[in-house]
Structures are given as C-alpha cells and as structure tokens.
Design an enzyme around this catalytic site. Structure first.
Site, PDB file in Angstrom:
ATOM      1  N   GLU A 428       0.835  -1.187   0.000  1.00  0.00           N
ATOM      2  CA  GLU A 428       0.000   0.000   0.000  1.00  0.00           C
ATOM      3  C   GLU A 428       0.880   1.251   0.000  1.00  0.00           C
ATOM      4  O   GLU A 428       1.723   1.439   0.870  1.00  0.00           O
ATOM      5  CB  GLU A 428      -0.875  -0.040   1.264  1.00  0.00           C
ATOM      6  CG  GLU A 428      -1.638   1.212   1.527  1.00  0.00           C
ATOM      7  CD  GLU A 428      -2.027   1.336   3.010  1.00  0.00           C
ATOM      8  OE1 GLU A 428      -1.747   0.410   3.797  1.00  0.00           O
ATOM      9  OE2 GLU A 428      -2.590   2.377   3.367  1.00  0.00           O
ATOM     10  N   ASP A 505      -6.974   1.939   7.891  1.00  0.00           N
ATOM     11  CA  ASP A 505      -6.880   2.154   6.445  1.00  0.00           C
ATOM     12  C   ASP A 505      -6.222   0.952   5.762  1.00  0.00           C
ATOM     13  O   ASP A 505      -6.656   0.495   4.710  1.00  0.00           O
ATOM     14  CB  ASP A 505      -6.042   3.401   6.125  1.00  0.00           C
ATOM     15  CG  ASP A 505      -6.916   4.640   6.059  1.00  0.00           C
ATOM     16  OD1 ASP A 505      -8.158   4.489   6.203  1.00  0.00           O
ATOM     17  OD2 ASP A 505      -6.354   5.741   5.883  1.00  0.00           O
TER      18      ASP A 505
END
Ligand code: 0RA
Length: 645
Positions: A428, A505
């Site tokens: 990510e 997240d």
C-alpha cells in the site's frame, strides 16, 4: 393438393393397445423412473391443454399414500361421454382404449401434447394395472374402469355432480415397470414449472406420502414466466441491468413465450421448454432465439451509432449476464440426444428468429434508456474480455526478457524467473513501496505498490473490475488470468503477500484486495497462495536489544517481560518505544528484518474454511461501514494458520 391434405389431416389411425404393452419403450421412452413419470406428464398434459384452451383453471394432483398411484383432476369441460357415431362406443372409452394419431376429439382446437410421442391417455391406460376415469358433466358424475387398458365396467352414473371436470386415477402395472415409486420432488418441480409456463393456471399438489404441512402446495403465477424469471434472477443473486424485462408472447402459428433480462452476472442463463418439457441441452428453438437476439441488438447498436471503438462485439458479449426463459409449443416435437432434451425440429430456428428479432428490436427502440444500459453492459463485457485476454496473453513468464516489457511499469520484479520460491508483495502506497523495494531480497521478492484507490469489487462485474488500474495491474503481474480464464500454472509467484499498514486504512485496503481475490481469483485462496504480512506497529528498544510488537497487546507483553516493575531505578535501561505511523516510515533494513525476511517474519495464510459462510460474510460486510470490514479482516486473520514464524 386439397385432396391429399384432406386425407393426411383427417385419417385417424386406430389401433388396439397391445403394441403399447409389448413395447412400452416405444411410447414412453423406457420402463425406468423416467418412463414411469412420463405417465404422469401424459395425463397432466391433457388437463393442462384443457386449461390452455380456456376451459379449465384448476388442476389437482394427488400422489397417494402408497407412492405408486396418482390422481389428476381438472375443472374443464369433462371428457365427452356420448356415443361415437361410427364405433358406437362412448367417446370416453375411445380416448382411453384406442391408440390414436389424429385429433378427432379436438374440435379444431389444436393440441400440443407434451409427451414424447403425444399419444396420451390410452398409453397411460395400457400400462396401468388399474385406471378409473371419472367425468363430471350435465349434473352427473360418470365413471369408467379399466385394467391393463381393457374396459372392466362400462359407463356408470355414480351420482350427481356440481360443475364439470375430469378425474383420472391410475396405478401403473408392476408387470411393466420393475419399480413403481413416484418421486414427489420430481412431480413437484414439474408442476411448479407448469404453473409458470401457463400463466394463471393453478396447480395444487397433494403428497399423501408426506402428510402434514409439507404435503400440500399450490402453484399459481399470475405473471407466468415473468414471475419465473424474477425467481431465477433473485436465486442467482444477479443484479439486473434494467428493471422491466423484455417479454414476448405469441399465440398464432407457433406458440412462443419469452422473457429476457440482462444482469451483471458474468454468465448467460437461459431455461428453455418445448411443450412444457425442459430442454436442458437447448436445440433449434434456442438457436433461433440466439440468432434473433444477436441481430436485434446489433441492428440497434448500428442504427444508433453505439459501436465501441477498438473492440469487436462477439455473440457471447451480447449475451453476457443475460437471464431468460423461453417456452415454445410445437405440434410434433422431435427430441434428440442422450437424454432426449434437445429440440431438433429444423423449422424452429427461423420460426423463433423471425419472431424474436423484430419484437426485440422494436422494444429496444421504444425503451432507449434501457437499451442504452444494455448496450453499455455489452460493451463492458467486450472490454473485460479483451482486458482479461490481454492480461493473460501479455504476461507470460517463459522468457524473462520478452515478457518483462509488458509488465506494469510500477512492478519491481524479482530476478528469479520461476514461480517456485518467488513472492509478490502488494504494498500500500508509494513510500512503503520504496522501502520495500530497497529492503527486499531482489532475487526472490517482487514489489507491486498500489497508488490509487482499490475498487470495492463486491457485486461489481468483471468488466468494471478490470477498468480499475490498480486491479488490472495486479492481474497482469500475477499472470494467471482470472475468472473463467484462470490458469494456476501461469501464476508467476509462489506466494502472494498483501503488505498493508497495521491501521484501519491498511486493513480496509487488505479487505478490498481479499474480496477481489475471493470473487475473481478464488483458486489463489483455495490453493493457499495468499498471505497477509504482519508489519510491526511498535519498536521497543531496551538497552542494546530491539523488540517489535505487532499491536498494543504484544507491546505490553514485551514490556512486562523485559522491564518488570518500575521502568527506572532498578538498574535496567528505560525502554524506548517508537510507534510506526506507516510502513513508509520504516527504514528498508527494518522492513526487511521485521516483515520481509522469511527467517524472522510472520505471515498469515488466508484460508477459506467455509465457502458459504465466507460468501455470505463478504456479501454482508462489503459496502457497509468500515468498522465492520475492519473486524472482518482481523477475525479472519487471527483464525488463519501461522507460517514462517
Ligand atoms: C375431447 C373433447 C372435449 C374435451 C376433452 C376431450 C377433454 C379431455 C381431457 C383430458 C383431461 N381433461 C380433459 N378435459 C377435456 C370437448 C368436450 C366438449 O366439447 O364439451
């Protein structure tokens, strides 16, 4: 040719029932379970015909407690009982004792018996140990009894009657059928389909072998096959592309009923019937439908200038996600194939095509916004097919140099050219990707950073999924294709490892990726190829020693173990605690030590333990609040097997 027409049409071939008992297979296809149930369909079809000609509205079917006898009743006109002028026999007797190939009793109303040979009542009678035909007409109830097709007692008035109708009771002959056991589930299914195919028909099934509340059910569908389609679409969980389905009902010449709806499902689902008989292997009627449908849609696209650029629409693109029911009634159906479930009458191709094409084209032109949504769905299907094919074709690991060129630019591949021992880290964010790229073992570990948003793929078609750059890059990097085109052999890495931040997240992104893989690359999971990396959240330095903690609990445990009591004043160094804000903050060397290095890292293998539950949970959670997703991923992760500790 009037005279030859006359003879061909009006000659009724009359025969005794001996041939039926001698060679039952010729008339009902065999003496096994299929043949046995055929007796029910033959009898049922006569009542359904009476209803379809507008004379009956109810049919009652009873499977008796012995499991080997049946009664079928309708509230039609009742079979005529008057004497036939030439044979001097009651019409009722003739219908049950004479094999007839003509429609003598039909009074011009055309009959489309659904039976294998359309021979009807006399065949059932011939193969029954006992048959009782009861007719309600002219205020009385009349009865006639047969044994093995032979009359045992002539027409008898058995009492007064209200209304009209026909009741047929029969018990198949054990001398013909080795095993006589009707299957209530088979009968029930057939009756339900019948009630869909014949709009407004009410069929009541009573199963006396299962008394109580399971024993009786009523099938009635005022919207006919439109209701059937709704049921199919709901059952399959497919989201419809348009609300009102396309419907077509035609009654003169060829009788045809059709309903079509495009959905976001990735396959085509068509159920077809000939004279109420399911044609699971399709045949000429289905071919006619596909031809007409293809032409109608193509004509619409051309006249409205909607052709997509850079991709050619195939017939399969046009039918992707299409759900439909087609029912036709044919005078002399010819069935083909092993299980006799394919229609072979050649004239049906042009007959169905000729009806479907103009009607569908007209409908598309009069429902422009619906039609445009359908065309958009079709174009998406074509693009997805292209993307999927390209993703597969472009990525081949065979020759390192030639295929490298087509890999996503942001992929930092490993030098090991085989999937064995190689790993793909999906990371990510760019900065984390940078650290991972520097810290990795270049020979065995590839890094794919995800920059943009990952699409929530739950209930999204494959076509839309592949429009998402992040996901299509991932598919290209994996090299194994997806969906129908998945090939495990082509997978370019032995392990697929999701490396996301240890915060909500990060968990969200991991969940989106897992959802995508579960829906479109499930074989990766069932083959144990998917893992979650476990980057630490805390670094704890105590003197010269460094510890890593994955979470709060682990941090506390380490502190308790390493620095019991007060943190100072006992001669030991004060612990220094660093909380990582994100993977990007980690030095490449630290990332290697804690997360990448196979000797020291911890990986969680993602497993699907219960397909149905997983399916439901993903379905329920995706699209709801992030906290629910978060819990989902943590729970799954904790359940997963630990590797490489
Ligand atoms: C021949 C002529 C008429 C009705 C029927 C057959 C008939 C057959 C069956 C078989 C099961 N249920 C049925 N109901 C009716 C027409 C008689 C008339 O015109 O009144």
């Amino acid at each position: 040719m009037a005279s030859s027409n006359y003879t061909a049409k009006d000659i009724t071939v009359l025969e005794g029932l001996e041939p039926v008992r001698k060679r039952p297979g010729m008339y009902i296809g065999g003496v096994g379970s299929t043949g046995l149930h055929h007796l029910v369909w033959e009898t049922l079809d006569n009542s359904v015909d009476e209803a379809m000609n507008g004379h009956a509205s109810n049919i009652w079917v009873t499977l008796h407690a012995d499991g080997s006898s049946i009664t079928i009743e309708d509230d039609g006109r009742g079979i005529p009982i008057d004497k036939h002028p030439t044979t001097k026999k009651s019409a009722l007797e003739v219908i049950f004792t004479v094999l007839h190939a003509g429609g003598k009793f039909e009074h011009g109303s055309y009959k489309t018996a659904g039976g294998l040979h359309g021979v009807g009542a006399s065949v059932v009678n011939a193969l029954s140990k006992e048959l009782v035909a009861t007719v309600k007409r002219d205020g009385s109830q009349w009865e006639m009894r047969f044994k093995q097709g032979k009359l045992v007692s002539g027409l008898k008035k058995v009492g007064p009657a209200r209304g009209t109708g026909t009741i047929v009771y029969f018990r198949p002959d054990a001398a013909i059928f080795p095993k006589i056991e009707f299957d209530p589930a088979i009968i029930k299914d057939r009756l339900e389909v019948s009630s869909y195919l014949h709009k407004g028909l009410k069929v009541v099934f009573e199963d006396e072998t299962a008394p109580g509340k399971d024993g009786k059910c009523t099938f009635e569908h005022t919207e006919g096959i439109v209701d059937y389609l709704k049921k199919i679409v709901t059952e399959r969980g497919a989201k419809a592309v348009h609300d009102a389905p396309f419907t077509l009902a035609k009654d003169e010449g060829l009788r045809l009923d059709l309903v079509l709806q495009w959905t976001e499902a990735t396959d085509e689902h068509l159920r077809s019937y000939v004279n109420g008989i399911p044609t699971g292997s399709g045949g000429t009627h289905e071919n006619g439908l596909r031809a007409g449908l293809g032409k109608a849609v193509r004509n619409f696209i051309e006249t409205h200038n909607l052709s997509p650029k850079g991709v050619t629409l195939t017939a399969e693109d046009i039918r992707e996600g299409l759900t439909g029911v087609l029912s036709v009634f044919v005078q002399e159906p010819q069935f083909q194939g092993q299980t006799k479930d394919r229609l072979n009458n050649p004239e049906l191709v042009s007959a169905v095509d000729g009806v479907v094409r103009p009607a569908l084209e007209h409908w598309l032109n009069h429902n422009i916004s619906v039609a445009e949504a359908i065309v958009a769905r079709i174009i998406l299907a074509a693009r997805a097919r292209e993307a999927s094919r390209a993703a597969q074709a472009e990525v081949s690991r065979k020759s390192a140099t030639s295929s490298r060129l087509n890999l996503p630019g942001k992929l930092s591949d490993c030098t090991n050219p085989t999937s064995e021992g190689s790993e793909l880290f999906i990371v990510e964010g760019d900065s984390a990707g940078g650290s991972a790229k520097q810290g990795r073992d270049r020979a065995r570990q590839a890094i794919l950073p995800l920059r943009g948003k990952v699409l929530n793929t739950e209930s999204v078609s494959l076509a839309k999924v592949l429009e998402n750059k992040e996901l299509s890059d991932l598919v290209t990097a994996l090299g194994c294709g997806l969906g129908k085109n998945f090939e495990l052999d082509k997978l370019r890495y032995g392990k697929i490892i999701i490396l996301a931040d240890a915060d909500s997240d990060g968990n969200h992104i991991a969940t989106l990726l897992l959802t995508f893989m579960y829906r479109h690359l499930p074989q990766l999971m069932t083959n144990g190829k998917v893992f979650l990396a476990q980057p630490p959240l805390y670094r704890i330095d105590i003197g010269k020693e460094t510890f890593w903690a994955l979470d709060e609990a682990q941090k506390d445990a380490i502190l308790k173990q390493q620095a019991p009591g007060k943190m100072s004043g006992n001669g030991r160094a004060t612990p220094e605690i660093t909380r990582f804000k994100g993977l990007g903050e980690m030095m490449p060397k630290v990332l290697w030590e804690t997360t990448l290095n196979p000797r020291t890292r911890r990986l969680l293998r993602v497993e699907i333990t219960d397909q149905i539950t997983t399916d439901r949970v993903i379905n329920e959670l995706m699209g709801k609040d992030a906290s629910a997703r978060f819990r989902f991923i943590m729970e799954r992760a904790e359940e997963a097997e630990e590797l490489d500790v």
